[in-house]
Design a protein around this motif. Structure first.
Motif, PDB file in Angstrom:
ATOM      1  N   UNK A   1       0.818  -1.206   0.000  1.00  0.00           N
ATOM      2  CA  UNK A   1       0.000   0.000   0.000  1.00  0.00           C
ATOM      3  C   UNK A   1       0.860   1.267   0.000  1.00  0.00           C
ATOM      4  N   UNK A   2       2.191   1.088  -0.128  1.00  0.00           N
ATOM      5  CA  UNK A   2       3.098   2.238  -0.194  1.00  0.00           C
ATOM      6  C   UNK A   2       2.961   3.175   1.001  1.00  0.00           C
ATOM      7  N   UNK A   3       2.711   2.608   2.163  1.00  0.00           N
ATOM      8  CA  UNK A   3       2.636   3.411   3.369  1.00  0.00           C
ATOM      9  C   UNK A   3       1.348   4.191   3.539  1.00  0.00           C
ATOM     10  N   UNK A   4       0.384   4.015   2.625  1.00  0.00           N
ATOM     11  CA  UNK A   4      -0.873   4.743   2.747  1.00  0.00           C
ATOM     12  C   UNK A   4      -1.694   4.193   3.902  1.00  0.00           C
ATOM     13  N   UNK A   5      -2.491   5.080   4.507  1.00  0.00           N
ATOM     14  CA  UNK A   5      -3.266   4.722   5.685  1.00  0.00           C
ATOM     15  C   UNK A   5      -4.539   3.995   5.269  1.00  0.00           C
ATOM     16  N   UNK A   6      -4.784   2.863   5.903  1.00  0.00           N
ATOM     17  CA  UNK A   6      -6.033   2.150   5.687  1.00  0.00           C
ATOM     18  C   UNK A   6      -7.130   2.810   6.530  1.00  0.00           C
ATOM     19  N   UNK A   7      -8.346   2.747   6.052  1.00  0.00           N
ATOM     20  CA  UNK A   7      -9.460   3.234   6.851  1.00  0.00           C
ATOM     21  C   UNK A   7     -10.134   4.469   6.286  1.00  0.00           C
ATOM     22  N   UNK A   8     -10.839   5.187   7.169  1.00  0.00           N
ATOM     23  CA  UNK A   8     -11.651   6.324   6.759  1.00  0.00           C
ATOM     24  C   UNK A   8     -10.812   7.563   6.471  1.00  0.00           C
ATOM     25  N   UNK A   9     -11.158   8.293   5.408  1.00  0.00           N
ATOM     26  CA  UNK A   9     -10.475   9.563   5.137  1.00  0.00           C
ATOM     27  C   UNK A   9     -10.906  10.629   6.138  1.00  0.00           C
ATOM     28  N   UNK A  10     -10.105  11.654   6.281  1.00  0.00           N
ATOM     29  CA  UNK A  10     -10.389  12.758   7.207  1.00  0.00           C
ATOM     30  C   UNK A  10     -10.170  14.079   6.463  1.00  0.00           C
ATOM     31  N   UNK A  11     -10.993  15.068   6.791  1.00  0.00           N
ATOM     32  CA  UNK A  11     -10.835  16.384   6.198  1.00  0.00           C
ATOM     33  C   UNK A  11     -11.113  16.427   4.714  1.00  0.00           C
TER      34      UNK A  11
END
Length: 211
Positions: free
Chosen positions: A1-11
């Protein structure tokens, strides 16, 4: 995932706007000469959701070929068309008994049709459908309620996707609506703005300030 955060987006922002005011050409059709002319001239457009509604199939249909897919267009929820239909034919099968389509149908189509952004479902306040101050007041309240419903559905859909997707993927797949202010005079529009912000602020920091 190239360090991307799993889960809900914010902002999340609900639209990416240019630095200057953009005047959009209203198109009540899903193709044809008007859409072709707007495409030829490079005009940004606002297209009514009603243009894509197939009343026989009771679903939204995106044509296989249309100039709209090659141009910058936003999707309007067709509130005035829905109100006019309701006044002429009575209760409809969709949103609040006024729209012919459900909220989920509209939001799903809005996120799949290629629109740059899509407006929230609203209850318009033109004199043809709101003959007095009480009716305007009711429609202002209803517009805020429908905004709350749209954000709730969007959140639930994103939350399901977030179980297996990154926050960036979720935000790109399902975008929040652009709020609509309703009213017929200064005070009613200001009250609509106040109600809109009350709704929106309940969904921060999941959402950024609305555009």
């Amino acid at each position: 995932m190239n360090g991307e955060v799993m889960g809900m987006p914010v902002g999340q922002v609900n639209a990416v706007l240019d630095d200057e005011l953009v005047m959009r050409i209203g198109i009540p059709h899903r193709g044809g000469r008007l859409a072709f002319h707007a495409f030829e001239q490079g005009y940004p457009a606002m297209v009514s959701a009603n243009a894509f509604w197939n009343s026989t199939k009771r679903e939204f249909v995106m044509p296989a070929a249309t100039d709209l897919t090659e141009m910058d267009f936003a999707l309007d929820s067709a509130g005035f068309s829905a109100m006019t239909l309701w006044k002429r034919k009575g209760r409809q099968a969709g949103i609040a008994g006024v729209y012919p389509w459900t909220l989920e149908q509209y939001l799903e189509f809005a996120n799949q049709c290629g629109a740059r952004w899509h407006s929230a479902v609203d209850f318009c306040c033109e004199p043809q459908v709101a003959g007095n101050a009480e009716e305007v007041d009711y429609r202002v309240n209803a517009t805020a309620t429908l905004l709350e419903s749209a954000l709730r559905v969007t959140y639930e859909w994103q939350n399901k996707l977030a179980r297996t997707m990154t926050a960036r993927e979720v935000a790109n797949m399902i975008k929040p609506v652009v709020p609509v202010l309703q009213g017929w005079d200064r005070d009613s529009y200001l009250r609509s703005l106040d109600l809109t912000m009350q709704v929106w602020e309940r969904w921060q920091p999941w959402l950024a300030l609305p555009l």
